[in-house]
Design an enzyme around this catalytic site. Structure first.
Site, PDB file in Angstrom:
ATOM      1  N   THR A  90      38.921  33.131  37.199  1.00 55.79           N
ATOM      2  CA  THR A  90      38.016  33.794  36.209  1.00 55.79           C
ATOM      3  C   THR A  90      36.719  33.364  36.194  1.00 55.79           C
ATOM      4  O   THR A  90      35.809  33.706  35.167  1.00 55.79           O
ATOM      5  CB  THR A  90      38.536  33.386  35.076  1.00 55.79           C
ATOM      6  OG1 THR A  90      38.799  31.877  34.802  1.00 55.79           O
ATOM      7  CG2 THR A  90      40.287  33.701  34.569  1.00 55.79           C
ATOM      8  N   LEU A 133      48.144  30.372  43.471  1.00 55.03           N
ATOM      9  CA  LEU A 133      47.898  31.804  43.989  1.00 55.03           C
ATOM     10  C   LEU A 133      47.173  32.100  45.111  1.00 55.03           C
ATOM     11  O   LEU A 133      46.719  33.217  45.664  1.00 55.03           O
ATOM     12  CB  LEU A 133      47.328  32.467  42.632  1.00 55.03           C
ATOM     13  CG  LEU A 133      48.269  33.086  41.657  1.00 55.03           C
ATOM     14  CD1 LEU A 133      49.113  31.686  40.956  1.00 55.03           C
ATOM     15  CD2 LEU A 133      47.616  33.943  40.538  1.00 55.03           C
ATOM     16  N   ALA A 187      44.781  33.539  36.929  1.00 60.59           N
ATOM     17  CA  ALA A 187      43.813  34.081  37.517  1.00 60.59           C
ATOM     18  C   ALA A 187      42.562  33.399  38.110  1.00 60.59           C
ATOM     19  O   ALA A 187      42.423  32.086  37.435  1.00 60.59           O
ATOM     20  CB  ALA A 187      43.216  35.325  36.709  1.00 60.59           C
ATOM     21  N   TYR A 199      34.387  39.989  40.764  1.00 58.89           N
ATOM     22  CA  TYR A 199      35.443  39.569  39.937  1.00 58.89           C
ATOM     23  C   TYR A 199      36.258  40.923  39.400  1.00 58.89           C
ATOM     24  O   TYR A 199      37.359  40.950  39.771  1.00 58.89           O
ATOM     25  CB  TYR A 199      35.084  38.909  38.685  1.00 58.89           C
ATOM     26  CG  TYR A 199      36.004  38.734  37.589  1.00 58.89           C
ATOM     27  CD1 TYR A 199      37.163  38.066  37.870  1.00 58.89           C
ATOM     28  CD2 TYR A 199      35.958  39.485  36.360  1.00 58.89           C
ATOM     29  CE1 TYR A 199      38.205  37.582  36.840  1.00 58.89           C
ATOM     30  CE2 TYR A 199      36.885  39.325  35.539  1.00 58.89           C
ATOM     31  CZ  TYR A 199      37.992  38.650  35.720  1.00 58.89           C
ATOM     32  OH  TYR A 199      39.072  38.312  34.613  1.00 58.89           O
TER      33      TYR A 199
END
Length: 282
Positions: free
Chosen positions: A57, A32, A55, A120
């Protein structure tokens, strides 16, 4: 075929249990941090639906790596959404309660203004905006306090510490809904299937466990279900400082899930299942 971004994460592992015929792309197949590779993967596999369960995280680390977090959590999902729009297939994208500032005591509805407190949350909000801007069929599923028998999470940490200690000091002024990865996986699959026939259901949805509790309350439940004698002492967030500020109120209004025939899961029941699974592995 459903294409899933993510392989080793908590939700991805539960998706693999529930939908073993899906195709799962790990970091070695679709990193990603390279959004173009994500677009290429969707175009190459031409799935009937895509679920993004991958993701960045590391909430605290994101404060020092916001550019990388934004690429993974923001630019990559936007690229996925563009490819899905081109192919006319739906995208289910997992987001977070961290897009809110955690003010007040009422549950946040999907249409309330966002105001993330840290890097985040900002990176995840960028992803939401990119997915929506692509204009295709999509569901952004905001969730919170994820736990399972896999990976690193609060339940496993509490069980480990509770076995060795008589007392643990746990934050009691952050309130939210613990949510099992299995429940999230089931919701993602249900929504992905429904969106194929009803793209008009596209939008932002909230999915978190009920009832709302504090981290300290969640810890007490963990000890009780696991049969551990460890006592939980309530402390305020100020006594457990972290690089990234956490929202105090992570309650989320999940009423619109009814459009997919879904309801808030009971985290007590899911917690019992997870602890039983962990005991079986021990």
């Amino acid at each position: 075929m459903i294409l899933v971004f993510g392989q080793s994460g908590q939700v991805a592992q539960e998706l693999a249990r529930l939908s073993p015929d899906a195709m799962f792309l790990g970091r070695d197949q679709a990193d990603l941090s390279d959004p173009d590779a994500c677009m290429d993967a969707i175009r190459a596999h031409a799935p009937r639906a895509v679920i993004n369960a991958a993701a960045y995280t590391a909430v605290d680390k994101a404060e020092d790596e916001e550019a990388l977090a934004t690429t993974i959590n923001g630019t990559a999902p936007a690229s996925m959404a563009q490819a899905c729009t081109e192919l006319g297939v739906p995208l289910v994208h997992i987001s977070t309660d961290y897009v809110f500032d955690g003010s007040g005591e009422q549950p946040f509805t999907p249409d309330q203004p966002t105001a993330p407190l840290g890097a985040y949350g900002r990176s995840k909000l960028a992803g939401e905006m990119g997915v929506r801007a692509a204009g295709g069929a999509h569901a952004i599923l905001r969730t919170s306090w994820v736990f399972s028998a896999h990976g690193n999470n609060f339940v496993k940490t509490m069980l480990r510490l509770g076995t060795d200690r008589d007392t643990l000091r746990v934050v009691a002024d952050q309130i939210g809904g613990p949510t099992s990865a299995r429940a999230i996986a089931h919701a993602c699959l249900t929504i992905a299937e429904k969106l194929q026939e009803h793209p008009d259901l596209s939008g932002i949805y909230h999915f978190s466990g009920a009832p709302a509790t504090s981290w300290a309350g969640f810890a007490r439940a963990i000890m009780a279900i696991a049969g551990l004698d460890c006592q939980i002492e309530d402390i305020p967030s100020t006594e457990f400082p972290t690089p990234a500020q956490r929202p105090l109120n992570s309650r989320m209004d999940c009423a619109t899930l009814a459009r997919f025939g879904l309801a808030q899961p009971d985290w007590h029941a899911d917690l019992r299942d997870v602890i039983a699974e962990l005991k079986g592995k021990a």
